[in-house]
Each structure stands twice: as structure tokens, then as C-alpha cells.
Design a protein around this motif. Structure first.
Motif, PDB file in Angstrom:
ATOM      1  N   MET A  71     -27.054 -23.408   0.631  1.00 12.71           N
ATOM      2  CA  MET A  71     -28.574 -23.270   0.650  1.00 12.71           C
ATOM      3  C   MET A  71     -28.932 -22.385  -0.656  1.00 12.71           C
ATOM      4  O   MET A  71     -28.252 -21.690  -1.002  1.00 12.71           O
ATOM      5  N   ILE A  72     -29.929 -23.064  -1.378  1.00 21.58           N
ATOM      6  CA  ILE A  72     -30.437 -22.625  -2.571  1.00 21.58           C
ATOM      7  C   ILE A  72     -31.794 -21.944  -2.102  1.00 21.58           C
ATOM      8  O   ILE A  72     -32.713 -22.462  -1.632  1.00 21.58           O
ATOM      9  N   ALA A  73     -32.216 -20.462  -2.477  1.00 20.81           N
ATOM     10  CA  ALA A  73     -33.496 -19.845  -2.474  1.00 20.81           C
ATOM     11  C   ALA A  73     -33.788 -19.783  -3.927  1.00 20.81           C
ATOM     12  O   ALA A  73     -33.387 -18.873  -4.786  1.00 20.81           O
ATOM     13  N   LEU A  74     -35.174 -20.529  -3.990  1.00 17.72           N
ATOM     14  CA  LEU A  74     -35.678 -20.489  -5.546  1.00 17.72           C
ATOM     15  C   LEU A  74     -36.880 -19.811  -5.385  1.00 17.72           C
ATOM     16  O   LEU A  74     -37.644 -19.758  -4.560  1.00 17.72           O
ATOM     17  N   THR A  75     -36.759 -18.709  -6.390  1.00 15.50           N
ATOM     18  CA  THR A  75     -38.233 -17.977  -6.581  1.00 15.50           C
ATOM     19  C   THR A  75     -38.762 -18.282  -8.026  1.00 15.50           C
ATOM     20  O   THR A  75     -38.174 -18.133  -9.033  1.00 15.50           O
ATOM     21  N   ASN A  88     -29.294 -17.272  -4.612  1.00 11.24           N
ATOM     22  CA  ASN A  88     -30.659 -16.955  -4.902  1.00 11.24           C
ATOM     23  C   ASN A  88     -30.837 -17.246  -6.563  1.00 11.24           C
ATOM     24  O   ASN A  88     -30.138 -16.687  -7.412  1.00 11.24           O
ATOM     25  N   ARG A 109     -36.466 -30.210  -4.346  1.00 14.28           N
ATOM     26  CA  ARG A 109     -36.320 -30.012  -2.702  1.00 14.28           C
ATOM     27  C   ARG A 109     -35.940 -31.189  -1.916  1.00 14.28           C
ATOM     28  O   ARG A 109     -35.137 -31.441  -0.870  1.00 14.28           O
ATOM     29  N   THR A 136     -30.871 -28.818  -0.208  1.00 16.36           N
ATOM     30  CA  THR A 136     -31.592 -27.732   0.837  1.00 16.36           C
ATOM     31  C   THR A 136     -32.051 -26.616   0.033  1.00 16.36           C
ATOM     32  O   THR A 136     -31.398 -25.871  -0.566  1.00 16.36           O
ATOM     33  N   LEU A 137     -33.328 -26.190   0.065  1.00 14.68           N
ATOM     34  CA  LEU A 137     -34.043 -25.516  -1.047  1.00 14.68           C
ATOM     35  C   LEU A 137     -35.152 -25.040  -0.182  1.00 14.68           C
ATOM     36  O   LEU A 137     -36.131 -25.518   0.146  1.00 14.68           O
ATOM     37  N   SER A 138     -35.382 -23.196  -0.460  1.00 13.09           N
ATOM     38  CA  SER A 138     -36.495 -22.598  -0.051  1.00 13.09           C
ATOM     39  C   SER A 138     -36.947 -22.344  -1.435  1.00 13.09           C
ATOM     40  O   SER A 138     -36.444 -21.932  -2.431  1.00 13.09           O
ATOM     41  N   VAL A 139     -38.591 -22.203  -1.504  1.00 13.93           N
ATOM     42  CA  VAL A 139     -39.211 -21.947  -2.614  1.00 13.93           C
ATOM     43  C   VAL A 139     -40.180 -20.714  -2.327  1.00 13.93           C
ATOM     44  O   VAL A 139     -41.112 -20.691  -1.296  1.00 13.93           O
ATOM     45  N   THR A 140     -39.728 -19.603  -2.979  1.00 14.35           N
ATOM     46  CA  THR A 140     -40.841 -18.620  -3.005  1.00 14.35           C
ATOM     47  C   THR A 140     -41.584 -18.460  -4.306  1.00 14.35           C
ATOM     48  O   THR A 140     -41.210 -18.530  -5.291  1.00 14.35           O
TER      49      THR A 140
END
Lengths: 257, 257
Positions: A1-5, A105, A128, A132-136
Motif C-alpha cells: 500500500m502506497i500513500a501518495l501526498t 509514504n 492508482r 493500491t494508492l491513496s492520494v492526499t
């Protein structure tokens, strides 16, 4: 899981960084730094400089990578942009997997604000689709705010609307119907020259917010030539230019009165 | 001689402050803090909180003062605003002279960015007619950036224009002619209800950027009611509300296809 900001960094002045942006950069495991190729690396240099200033030790790792180049000769502008964004997303995908094989992150510095005439959010959408990637998104000072702050002018008149458009649209469609204030972005060809200048004032800035900021303002009829030549000289000197302008026309109700 | 710096502080999140804003506040001799009267002092409280967090010791003096109240019953909106700005300028004039009888640097914290639907620059212009005053503007994160960051959406479509307007204008004039994206500010009455909702999507935020941020997004036909009731409840609960929204409509070219 990657959290991309996606971190808005403002328009080239490291002082434009917000506390939120600084915290977001420090919270990353890896910061991606794109290189755009010879002669266009002022921006990569600025990103490195910002990281050097605000990262606390031991900080995130900087991961540099080369960006593909857009085919500016493609006559289909929209199609060319789509292809280019796909190509960039492929590179991001590979670079993110290489930099963070076990997830984590990742932060990316975006010039200005990620929402405004910037492709990073669209590229992140494409990435995405691949992992699996969340974007903030962390907001940043835009070129529009840097422009109006430099000239110390309001963006809108009291309770009045404004239009933000591109040089291409302004040249094609003329002055927008809905507003007496227009902000023009992405204008490589001084589209203000296509307007009848009577009754129009312009506030123009290049490199707004940076040490080498240039500002010219006045009635369009009087300053248009000066802007064209100043822009051309500055572009030759620096090898690149980032400029924006706001125009206001006298109210129709005034001219009727 | 007074040097006045108008410092954009973002939309209520102290983390929105830029390094430039923090330096500008610390460089002031005096910071003016307006009080708007009972029940509206969340903003004065926020200004005090921001000062407490970022001012280095020994810092500028905080100088609090009471603001006159706008006559919201004046049927002439523009005339009422003019009178109100004149009244505020008189108070500023007196307070600045009292706080800095021998001149110096004065700073004023402006919600969001001083250029965007904010009267501070116009008030400063009126004060400048009364005393020798220089005005510097420090850009801040706007409600528009806070809105798009919260929803993680682009403000514009690729190379496309957008219109920023007010609730009053939207209700009166309908969807603007020049763009498929509209941002609405200063809307006290849910003007989106006046539109035929088909084909329109909306992204709405209240208190964008703050701890109590509320976001609703979706097809206008499906979420309009929810926004109206959520807005009304939040406003009762907090005693005030600050909200903004972006709407996009399906391209006409798509519906023709």
C-alpha cells in the motif's frame, strides 16, 4: 500500500511553503524528484533546494528520476496530453515500486497548487489504476495569489465574478462574457495582443514570488509592447519563463453612464 | 511612516501559514486584531491562537480593537459596503495612530488570501488616503485551494477555463456562459438550488481546512438536499459557517455526441 501526498510548494519562493507542507514532506519515506531534461532543470534544482531547507534529519530519501518528454508536435493537443500523462504514469509506477517495494509514504512536490493547471493529480489517478494508492493533497500558494500579492491588487472587484482561462482560449474566444476580470494562465504567445486594448488594464508578472520577479502594470494600450519585449528577453536570459496576468476592463455600466 | 503588511493566513488551519507569513508577523511591531462582536469571535480567537503559535519572543504587541458592524438592512448593497469600509478605515486610522504614534511596522492577519473576496485591501486603500502608508501583501492559502485539496480534485479541466462567482450572481444569472467549471463563494442561500441539476456534479466543503471540515460531493440532483440540511445544522451548531463549492457540468460536446 502506497500513500501518495501531493504537496503544493508555491511558485518558486521557498518561503511560500506552509507548515502543513513541511510536515507532509518530513512524514514521507521517499520524495520523488522528477528531472525534465537539460535546460529545464531549474525546477528540479528548486525542489532539491526546498528539500534541503525544510527536511529534518534523518529525513526522507530523495528519489530522482527522468521524465518523458511531451511530443509538442502532436497536432491533437488533448490526445498528445493524454499520451504524455500515460507515459508519465508508467514511469511513476516503476519508480514508486523501485523506491518503496514494501509500500510506505511517498511525497511529490508540486509547483503552485496541485489543483490549478497542473497534471500531477491526473497522473496520480492513472497510477492508482495500476497499484493500491491513496492520494492526499496539501494546498499551496498559486501563481494567481503570487501575482495579486506582488501587485498588491484584489483579484475580484467587490462581490464580482472573475474568469480564469488560458492564452489559447483568450485568443480564440476573445474577452469572456461573464466577467470584467480575467486571469490568463499557460499563455506562451502574449494572447492579450489579440484584444482591442481600449478600457483594459493589465497586471503582468513573470517568475512571481521568486527573487527575479518582474512586474509590469498599466493600461494595456500603453504597456503591451513593453510586456512582449520584457518577456522575450527574460525568457532568453533564463531559458524558461513562467508568467501570468490579470486584466480588468472598465465596467460597461460606467461607459454607458 | 507606517508599513502595513496584509498577511494571508489560510482558511483557519494554523498549519496553512507559510514561512513568509510567519516571518512577516514576527517582523511587525504591532499586530492588529479586530473583534467582530459577540458570537462572531471564533475568527479573533483563531488569530490569537495563530499569533501564540508562531510569534517568537519578544514578539510584536497584539493590539485588539472593535470593528463597526455592517448595516445588512441597507437595500443598496454596494453603497452599504462602501459606507462600511469607510467606517472601518476610520477605526483603523485611529487604532494605528494609537498603537504606533511614531510610525513602524504593522501587520494584519487576513483569512484566506488578501486578494480573494476580502475587503482588507480596499480598507487599506482608504487608510492610505488618510496617512503615509505602504502596503505589502503576503499571499495565503485560499478557500478555493482548501476546497479542492480536501476533495483531492483538480480545479480546472485540462487547459479549460473556470469561473469564480458569488451565490447572488449564480442565482440571478444562472450557469456562466464561459466555462463548465464554476466555483461559488459568498453564498448564504444555497444558490445551487436555483439550477436544473441534470449533468451537474458538486463538491461542497464547510470550514475547509479546519478540524471540523465537512465535505459532501456527488451529482447535484442526489446531494443538494443533504448539503442544504448539513449546512443549516452546522451553522446552528457553530453560530457561523464558511462554505464554498465547485460545480462541473458534463461537456456540451459530450451530450451532443
Amino acid at each position: 500500500m502506497i500513500a501518495l501526498t501531493l504537496v503544493g510548494i508555491g511558485t518558486g519562493n521557498p518561503q511560500h511553503l506552509t507548515l502543513q507542507a513541511i510536515d507532509a514532506l518530513n512524514a514521507a519515506d521517499v520524495i520523488l524528484i522528477p528531472r525534465k531534461g537539460p535546460g529545464k532543470d531549474d525546477l528540479a534544482g528548486l525542489r532539491r533546494e526546498i528539500c534541503k531547507r525544510v527536511l529534518r534529519s534523518p529525513g526522507p530519501r530523495l528519489h530522482e528520476f527522468d521524465l518523458p518528454v511531451r511530443d509538442v508536435k502532436n497536432p491533437d493537443y488533448q490526445g498528445g496530453v493524454d499520451d504524455w500523462h500515460d507515459a508519465i504514469a508508467s514511469v511513476w509506477d516503476a519508480e514508486i515500486r523501485a523506491a518503496l517495494p514494501d509500500g510506505g509514504n511517498i511525497a511529490f512536490l508540486v509547483w503552485g497548487d496541485p489543483s490549478l493547471y497542473d497534471s500531477t493529480m491526473r497522473i496520480a489517478e492513472r497510477v492508482r489504476a495500476r497499484m493500491t494508492l491513496s492520494v492526499t493533497v496539501i494546498p499551496g500558494i498559486t501563481a494567481i495569489q503570487a501575482l495579486t500579492a506582488g501587485h498588491a491588487i484584489p483579484l475580484n472587484e467587490v462581490a464580482a465574478p472573475f474568469v480564469v482561462t488560458t492564452g489559447r482560449r483568450l485568443r480564440k474566444n476573445g474577452w469572456p462574457k461573464d466577467a470584467d476580470t480575467v486571469v490568463v494562465m499557460l499563455d506562451g504567445n502574449c494572447a492579450f495582443e489579440s484584444l482591442a486594448p481600449e478600457g483594459i488594464s493589465i497586471w503582468w508578472s513573470a517568475y512571481a514570488g521568486m527573487g527575479n520577479e518582474i512586474r509590469i502594470a498599466g493600461p494595456l494600450a500603453q504597456v503591451a509592447e513593453d510586456i512582449v519585449s520584457t518577456r522575450s528577453q527574460a525568457r532568453s536570459m533564463h531559458g524558461w519563463i513562467m508568467d501570468t496576468y490579470l486584466m480588468r476592463r472598465a465596467h460597461e455600466s460606467k461607459s454607458e453612464a
